[in-house]
Design an enzyme around this catalytic site. Structure first.
Site, PDB file in Angstrom:
ATOM      1  N   GLU A   1      -1.085 -28.551  29.467  1.00 54.72           N
ATOM      2  CA  GLU A   1      -2.264 -29.412  29.262  1.00 54.72           C
ATOM      3  C   GLU A   1      -1.968 -30.513  28.252  1.00 54.72           C
ATOM      4  OE1 GLU A   1      -6.408 -27.782  29.334  1.00 54.72           O
ATOM      5  OE2 GLU A   1      -5.325 -25.901  29.054  1.00 54.72           O
TER       6      GLU A   1
ATOM      7  N   THR B   1       0.819  -1.217   0.000  1.00 56.00           N
ATOM      8  CA  THR B   1       0.000   0.000   0.000  1.00 56.00           C
ATOM      9  C   THR B   1       0.846   1.255   0.000  1.00 56.00           C
ATOM     10  OG1 THR B   1      -1.811  -1.112   1.095  1.00 56.00           O
ATOM     11  CG2 THR B   1      -1.729   1.253   1.372  1.00 56.00           C
TER      12      THR B   1
ATOM     13  N   LYS C   1       1.040  -7.339  13.170  1.00 54.56           N
ATOM     14  CA  LYS C   1      -0.026  -6.422  12.740  1.00 54.56           C
ATOM     15  C   LYS C   1      -1.267  -6.709  13.583  1.00 54.56           C
ATOM     16  CE  LYS C   1      -2.461  -4.751   8.638  1.00 54.56           C
ATOM     17  NZ  LYS C   1      -2.605  -4.767   7.173  1.00 54.56           N
TER      18      LYS C   1
ATOM     19  N   THR D   1       1.868  -4.180   4.478  1.00 54.03           N
ATOM     20  CA  THR D   1       1.819  -4.478   5.917  1.00 54.03           C
ATOM     21  C   THR D   1       1.282  -5.874   6.234  1.00 54.03           C
ATOM     22  OG1 THR D   1      -0.368  -3.472   6.106  1.00 54.03           O
ATOM     23  CG2 THR D   1       1.532  -2.051   6.547  1.00 54.03           C
ATOM     24  N   ASP D   2       0.592  -6.512   5.280  1.00 49.76           N
ATOM     25  CA  ASP D   2      -0.074  -7.790   5.588  1.00 49.76           C
ATOM     26  C   ASP D   2       0.909  -8.874   6.064  1.00 49.76           C
ATOM     27  OD1 ASP D   2      -2.408  -6.566   4.824  1.00 49.76           O
ATOM     28  OD2 ASP D   2      -2.676  -7.723   2.977  1.00 49.76           O
TER      29      ASP D   2
ATOM     30  N   TYR E   1      -7.226  -0.011  -5.029  1.00 48.51           N
ATOM     31  CA  TYR E   1      -5.972   0.603  -5.429  1.00 48.51           C
ATOM     32  C   TYR E   1      -5.035  -0.494  -5.886  1.00 48.51           C
ATOM     33  CZ  TYR E   1      -4.457  -0.954  -0.840  1.00 48.51           C
ATOM     34  OH  TYR E   1      -4.178  -1.716   0.244  1.00 48.51           O
TER      35      TYR E   1
HETATM   36  N1  ASP Z   1      -2.514  -5.712   1.101  1.00 52.34           N
HETATM   37  C1  ASP Z   1      -1.528  -4.693   1.349  1.00 52.34           C
HETATM   38  C2  ASP Z   1      -0.168  -5.356   1.422  1.00 52.34           C
HETATM   39  O1  ASP Z   1       0.136  -5.994   2.393  1.00 52.34           O
HETATM   40  C3  ASP Z   1      -1.850  -3.959   2.598  1.00 52.34           C
HETATM   41  C4  ASP Z   1      -0.823  -2.959   3.055  1.00 52.34           C
HETATM   42  O2  ASP Z   1       0.208  -2.774   2.481  1.00 52.34           O
HETATM   43  O3  ASP Z   1      -1.097  -2.326   4.081  1.00 52.34           O
HETATM   44  O4  ASP Z   1       0.569  -5.265   0.483  1.00 52.34           O
END
Ligand code: ASP
Length: 371
Positions: free
Chosen positions: A326, A55, A207, A134-135, A68
Site C-alpha cells: 500500500e 523480577t 513477550k 522480561t520487559d 518488589y
Molecule cells: N519490570 C521487570 C523487568 O523487566 C519485569 C520482569 O522482569 O518480568 O525487569
C-alpha cells in the site's frame, strides 16, 4: 537425564533457599568478581551465569503492597538457591547490573556483550546464561545475537513472579536455562530465551502477556524447542554459521533511533519531533502491514529525504511487512522490517547505522539477510 522432581516441584524460593545455604558459602553483595561452584567432574560443561536484575532477582518490598525490588538478589545467591543446579554444570557467576529491564540501556548492553565475548575468547566457559527482566529481554537477546561471535550457547532467562511469590517461576526457569546451555545440542543456535519449559530464538521471540508465566512466544515461527522432565528437545536444526555480525561502536552508545507508534487520526507531529531530536533512524510501528496516515507518510518521506533511515514495521504482533504493497517504498526511500517487530527493527537499525550502513537499499538487504 534429569530428575522429574527437579527444582520446579520443590517449594524453595530463592530467598528461602538462600537462607539455608551450606555454611562457608559467602553471598557477596557486590559480585563484580566471578565466583565458581565446586566442579561436578572435569567433563561437566562450564556455564557462566551473568545477572542483570529483573523480577527473577526481585524481592517483595514490605514497605509497599504488591511492589518488589527488581534485581535485589545477586547472581551467586540466585544460583545457590536452585536445588540440583550444581549437578548440571560447573557454574560461575558474575553481576553485570542490578536493574529492572525497563531501565536496560546501551551501557549495560555493551558491558554484557564485551564480557560474554571475553568469556568465550579466553575459554572461561562453554556457555553463558544471562538472568534478565522480561520487559526488554527480547531486545537484549536480539542485540547479543547480532554482535556475539560464537557458536557456544547463550541463553537469556527471566521470570514473571518475584522470588518471594507463591510458586515463583524463577528457580525452575533458571534450572532449565542452565540445562539448555549445558546441552550439547544447544551449540550453533544463536542466542536463545528459556522460560516456562520453552526455548525460543532471540530473533523470533517476543513477550506476549503482561503477567502470565507463559509469556514468551514466537508468533511467526513457534518455539525452537522444549525442556521437559526427561530432556532438552530441539524442534529445529542448528543454524548455519552466521556471518552477519555487527561491531560495537567505540563509546557506550548506539545511534539514536526512535519508534513512532501509529494510530487512527495520526498526524506527522511525532515524526517531525523525531527529526528535530536528531534521530538517525525512525521505525514506524505501523497499523496493519506497516501502514500509516497520509500526513504521517509525508513526514516519513521528509525524514528519508534528509538521510534518516526510515523502517516500516507493524504494531500487529505477527506477520510480515512487505515492500511496495500500500506504500511505495521505492519512491519514498523506505525500508520494511519483514517479520521483525518495531523494537527489534530499532536494534538492527541502530547496529547498521553504527556500522555505516545507511542507504535504504543496503539497510533493506541487511534486514533481508537476518531472515
Ligand atoms: N519490570 C521487570 C523487568 O523487566 C519485569 C520482569 O522482569 O518480568 O525487569
Amino acid at each position: 537425564m534429569r530428575n522429574a522432581f527437579h527444582a520446579k516441584y520443590l517449594a524453595a524460593t530463592f530467598v528461602l533457599a538462600a537462607a539455608t545455604l551450606p555454611a562457608g558459602i559467602a553471598l557477596a553483595a557486590d559480585e563484580a568478581a566471578t565466583a565458581t561452584t565446586a566442579p561436578t567432574s572435569a567433563t561437566t560443561p562450564r556455564v557462566a551465569v551473568l545477572a542483570t536484575g529483573g523480577t527473577i532477582a526481585g524481592q517483595a518490598d514490605t514497605r509497599a503492597a504488591n511492589a518488589y525490588n527488581a534485581g535485589a538478589v545477586g547472581a551467586q545467591q540466585l544460583v545457590q538457591a536452585v536445588p540440583g543446579i550444581e549437578k548440571l554444570a560447573r557454574l560461575s557467576t558474575g553481576q553485570v547490573a542490578s536493574i529492572g529491564s525497563q531501565d536496560m540501556n546501551d551501557k549495560v548492553w555493551f558491558a554484557l556483550a564485551r564480557r560474554i565475548q571475553e568469556i568465550f575468547d579466553r575459554n572461561e566457559a562453554d556457555a553463558v546464561v544471562i538472568t534478565h527482566g522480561t520487559d526488554t529481554l527480547e531486545e537484549t537477546a536480539f542485540f547479543l545475537d547480532n554482535v556475539l561471535r560464537t557458536d557456544k550457547p547463550v541463553v537469556l532467562v527471566g521470570s514473571m513472579r518475584p522470588s518471594t511469590a507463591t510458586s515463583a517461576d524463577g528457580p525452575s526457569n533458571l534450572y532449565e536455562a542452565v540445562e539448555v546451555a549445558a546441552s550439547p545440542a544447544a551449540r550453533g543456535r544463536g542466542v536463545m530465551v528459556v522460560l516456562n519449559d520453552t526455548i525460543q530464538s532471540a530473533r523470533a521471540t517476543t513477550k506476549t502477556n503482561t503477567t502470565n508465566v507463559q509469556t514468551f512466544a514466537s508468533p511467526n515461527s513457534g518455539p525452537i524447542g522444549y525442556v521437559d522432565p526427561a530432556s532438552v528437545r530441539f524442534l529445529t536444526p542448528a543454524l548455519q554459521p552466521d556471518s552477519h555480525k555487527y561491531a560495537l561502536p567505540s563509546g557506550e552508545q548506539l545511534p539514536r533511533v526512535e519508534i513512532v507508534y501509529a494510530h487512527a487520526n495520526m498526524d506527522g507531529v511525532q515524526i517531525d519531533n523525531a527529526i528535530a531530536n536528531k534521530a538517525r533512524g525512525i521505525v514506524l510501528a505501523g497499523v496493519g502491514d506497516g501502514n500509516t496516515s497520509k500526513s504521517a507518510l509525508e513526514a516519513l518521506q521528509r525524514a528519508a529525504k534528509q538521510g534518516i533511515v526510515v523502517v516500516r514495521a507493524s504494531r500487529v504482533g505477527s506477520g510480515f511487512v512487505n515492500r511496495n504493497v500500500e506504500v511505495n517504498d521505492d519512491t519514498s526511500g523506505f525500508v520494511v522490517s519483514l517479520d521483525l517487530n518495531p523494537q527489534k527493527a530499532r536494534v538492527l537499525t541502530q547496529l547498521l547505522i553504527a556500522n555505516g550502513v545507511t542507504s535504504p537499499a543496503q539497510v533493506q538487504k541487511a534486514f533481508a539477510a537476518t531472515w
